[in-house]
Design a protein around this motif. Sequence first.
Motif, short mmCIF file in Angstrom:
data_model
loop_
_atom_site.label_atom_id
_atom_site.label_comp_id
_atom_site.label_asym_id
_atom_site.label_seq_id
_atom_site.Cartn_x
_atom_site.Cartn_y
_atom_site.Cartn_z
N ALA B 162 28.46 36.56 35.63
CA ALA B 162 28.03 35.32 36.32
C ALA B 162 28.17 34.48 37.81
O ALA B 162 28.13 33.10 37.82
N HIS B 163 30.14 35.16 37.84
CA HIS B 163 30.54 33.50 38.40
C HIS B 163 30.19 34.23 39.70
O HIS B 163 29.67 33.46 40.01
N SER B 164 30.47 35.58 40.17
CA SER B 164 29.47 36.03 42.07
C SER B 164 28.30 35.48 41.81
O SER B 164 27.76 34.89 43.00
N ALA B 165 26.62 35.21 40.24
CA ALA B 165 25.83 35.11 40.24
C ALA B 165 25.77 33.49 40.33
O ALA B 165 25.37 32.70 41.29
N ALA B 166 26.69 32.71 39.64
CA ALA B 166 26.78 31.53 40.63
C ALA B 166 26.84 30.85 41.65
O ALA B 166 26.21 30.16 41.95
N GLU B 167 28.04 31.13 42.61
CA GLU B 167 28.40 31.38 43.73
C GLU B 167 26.86 31.27 44.52
O GLU B 167 27.05 30.98 45.65
N LYS B 168 26.63 32.86 44.99
CA LYS B 168 25.41 32.85 45.07
C LYS B 168 24.04 32.18 45.38
O LYS B 168 23.82 32.25 46.41
N LEU B 169 23.99 31.63 43.85
CA LEU B 169 23.21 31.22 43.75
C LEU B 169 23.09 29.53 44.13
O LEU B 169 22.46 29.17 45.01
N THR B 173 32.04 27.60 45.29
CA THR B 173 33.06 27.95 44.08
C THR B 173 32.96 27.62 43.14
O THR B 173 32.81 26.24 43.36
N VAL B 174 32.70 27.92 42.17
CA VAL B 174 33.12 27.09 40.53
C VAL B 174 34.62 28.19 40.25
O VAL B 174 34.29 28.78 40.87
N ASP B 175 34.28 27.29 39.20
CA ASP B 175 35.65 27.49 38.90
C ASP B 175 35.80 28.66 37.91
O ASP B 175 34.34 28.67 36.79
N ALA B 176 36.17 29.37 37.96
CA ALA B 176 35.61 30.72 37.05
C ALA B 176 36.71 30.82 35.70
O ALA B 176 35.97 31.45 34.66
#
Lengths: 241, 191
Positions: B162-169, B173-176
Amino acid sequence: MANPLAQFEITTLVPIQLGGVDASFTNSGLFMVVAVTAITLFLTLGMRAHRLVPGRWQSMAELSYEFIASMVRDNVGTEGRPYFPFIFSLFMFILFANLIGLVPYSFTFTSHIIVTFAMAITVFLGVTVIGIIRHGLRFFTLFLPSGVPMVMAPLLIPIEIVSYLSRPVSLSIRLFANMMAGHTMLKVFAGFVVPLGILGGWAPLAVDVALTGFEFLVAVLQAYVFTILTCLYLNDAINLH
Amino acid sequence: MVMGTVRTALAFATGAMALPAGPALAAGLPQLDPSTYAPQVIWLAITFGVLYVLMARVALPRIGHVLEERRHKIDRNLKMAETLKVDAEDAAEAYEGAMADARARAGNVLGDVRERAAKETAERQAELGARLHADIQEAEAGIAEARDKAVAGIRDLAAEVAHSAAEKLAGETVDAGAVRSAVDAVLKERG
């Protein structure tokens, strides 16, 4: 035709005189000896083996013993026991005399009144003596049956006395007459056999055959009658009545 | 008796008929000749006396002895049979008693054995039940642990994805920590 009474002739075989009395051994005496010998042999030889389980012959000897023993027991009671040998001898003597007499050319000594009368009078006197010894004068109450009204006594006592005294007469004549009549009849019919020839002779022969069978019956029956009457007389003397 | 009389009469008649021809006519009936009486009576007395003695002393005691002996023997045997029968009955009774005893004893032994066997079986069954129960519990614990481990693994992986998907999309930078809590919420929501 031969005289049918010739068979009753007494012929002297050995003349014997005893103090002026004729005691010759006759054909009658001979057949008495024959009868005694036959009875003794019949009983002693029959019992020689005396087996626990009897053979035929021993059975016959025992049967004759039991027959007379029960006759004495039934008619006289236990008190008749001492007279058993006499009554047995009497029965066997008459029986053998009658039966041996049926053998052709033999002699029937019971067809002589003197012989039967001698036996009957012996029985009569013996019984009377026994009765008097046992009961004394009470023996004579025999002539007045108990329960009879005294009015009848004058009539009954003579009748009873006569009937008592006629006992030996009737006893001896019954046996003698039966024997003599039977043997005479046999002889009469036998006398007709040859004169009637080969055709007619069969009829009297057949009658003789039938009569012979009948005579065997009479021989046994008369021995029985003589013996049982002796028992009854003895019973009167021993037990009164 | 009548028969005898008739026969006698007949005999006398026939005798009389035959008499004229016979030589005995003069003498009449031989039975009525008194000269023959003495020898007949004398020999009758002799022979009958001898017969009486022979019967009384020899023949009759012998027969009587045999009959007596037979009667005794039969009586004796009957008595013996009686006692033997009583003995046999006693023996049968004793046998019955022994049989009943033995049967009762056998019943007792059988009952004991059955009871013991039942107890042993019950014990063994209980033991087996307990062991199986323990095994099941152990296995269930293992399964639960494995599932928890698997679920934890899935959460980490889902958060990472979800973290990497949110970053890519989103390109940012999303808070882990936010991602992880979002994943947790979703997982909780899904069961």
